[in-house]
Enzyme design. Structure first.
Site, PDB file in Angstrom:
ATOM      1  N   SER A  49       0.814  -1.213   0.000  1.00  0.00           N
ATOM      2  CA  SER A  49       0.000   0.000   0.000  1.00  0.00           C
ATOM      3  C   SER A  49       0.847   1.263   0.000  1.00  0.00           C
ATOM      4  O   SER A  49       2.003   1.255   0.430  1.00  0.00           O
ATOM      5  CB  SER A  49      -0.913   0.018   1.227  1.00  0.00           C
ATOM      6  OG  SER A  49      -1.791  -1.078   1.191  1.00  0.00           O
ATOM      7  N   CYS A  50       0.217   2.338  -0.441  1.00  0.00           N
ATOM      8  CA  CYS A  50       0.828   3.664  -0.476  1.00  0.00           C
ATOM      9  C   CYS A  50       1.297   4.046   0.927  1.00  0.00           C
ATOM     10  O   CYS A  50       0.597   3.760   1.895  1.00  0.00           O
ATOM     11  CB  CYS A  50      -0.214   4.662  -0.988  1.00  0.00           C
ATOM     12  SG  CYS A  50       0.403   6.312  -1.213  1.00  0.00           S
ATOM     13  N   PRO A  51       2.451   4.619   1.059  1.00  0.00           N
ATOM     14  CA  PRO A  51       3.361   5.178   0.053  1.00  0.00           C
ATOM     15  C   PRO A  51       4.496   4.227  -0.334  1.00  0.00           C
ATOM     16  O   PRO A  51       5.413   4.615  -1.039  1.00  0.00           O
ATOM     17  CB  PRO A  51       3.930   6.403   0.755  1.00  0.00           C
ATOM     18  CG  PRO A  51       4.081   5.941   2.184  1.00  0.00           C
ATOM     19  CD  PRO A  51       2.861   5.048   2.416  1.00  0.00           C
ATOM     20  N   MET A  52       4.433   2.981   0.115  1.00  0.00           N
ATOM     21  CA  MET A  52       5.573   2.072  -0.058  1.00  0.00           C
ATOM     22  C   MET A  52       5.951   1.756  -1.506  1.00  0.00           C
ATOM     23  O   MET A  52       7.137   1.601  -1.800  1.00  0.00           O
ATOM     24  CB  MET A  52       5.360   0.797   0.753  1.00  0.00           C
ATOM     25  CG  MET A  52       5.395   1.019   2.267  1.00  0.00           C
ATOM     26  SD  MET A  52       6.819   1.983   2.839  1.00  0.00           S
ATOM     27  CE  MET A  52       8.148   0.861   2.461  1.00  0.00           C
ATOM     28  N   ASP A  97      -1.763  -1.209  -5.964  1.00  0.00           N
ATOM     29  CA  ASP A  97      -2.352  -0.061  -5.269  1.00  0.00           C
ATOM     30  C   ASP A  97      -2.843   0.957  -6.299  1.00  0.00           C
ATOM     31  O   ASP A  97      -2.058   1.467  -7.100  1.00  0.00           O
ATOM     32  CB  ASP A  97      -1.301   0.567  -4.349  1.00  0.00           C
ATOM     33  CG  ASP A  97      -1.841   1.736  -3.543  1.00  0.00           C
ATOM     34  OD1 ASP A  97      -3.052   2.039  -3.638  1.00  0.00           O
ATOM     35  OD2 ASP A  97      -1.047   2.359  -2.818  1.00  0.00           O
TER      36      ASP A  97
END
Length: 79
Positions: free
Chosen positions: A12-15, A39
């Site tokens: 998931s964001c921001p990864m 995502d």
């Protein structure tokens, strides 16, 4: 075809952007990186990140819920 692939499906964001930035640091100038993500935020994140960093977004596509981005490390950029 990209020289390197980064699989961030299920992340998931921001990864996805964080991991992409880290991966780009290890590439030589002009190298390409294929990123696979699930995502939906990646659809806007990757073009914005490329604009901010100066790296090039060469391709963007979607297939069965997987977003594919092909990036090129631009000269003079570290990430």
């Amino acid at each position: 075809m990209a020289a390197h692939t980064l699989d961030v499906r299920g992340v998931s964001c921001p990864m996805p952007i964080v991991r992409t930035s880290q991966a780009m640091k290890g590439l030589d100038l002009g190298d390409t990186l294929e990123v696979l993500a699930t995502d939906r935020g990646a659809l806007s994140d990757f073009p914005s990140w490329c604009e901010t960093t100066g790296n090039e977004l060469l391709e963007q596509s979607q297939d069965d819920g997987v977003f594919r981005f092909v990036l090129r490390k631009a000269p003079g950029r570290v990430a």
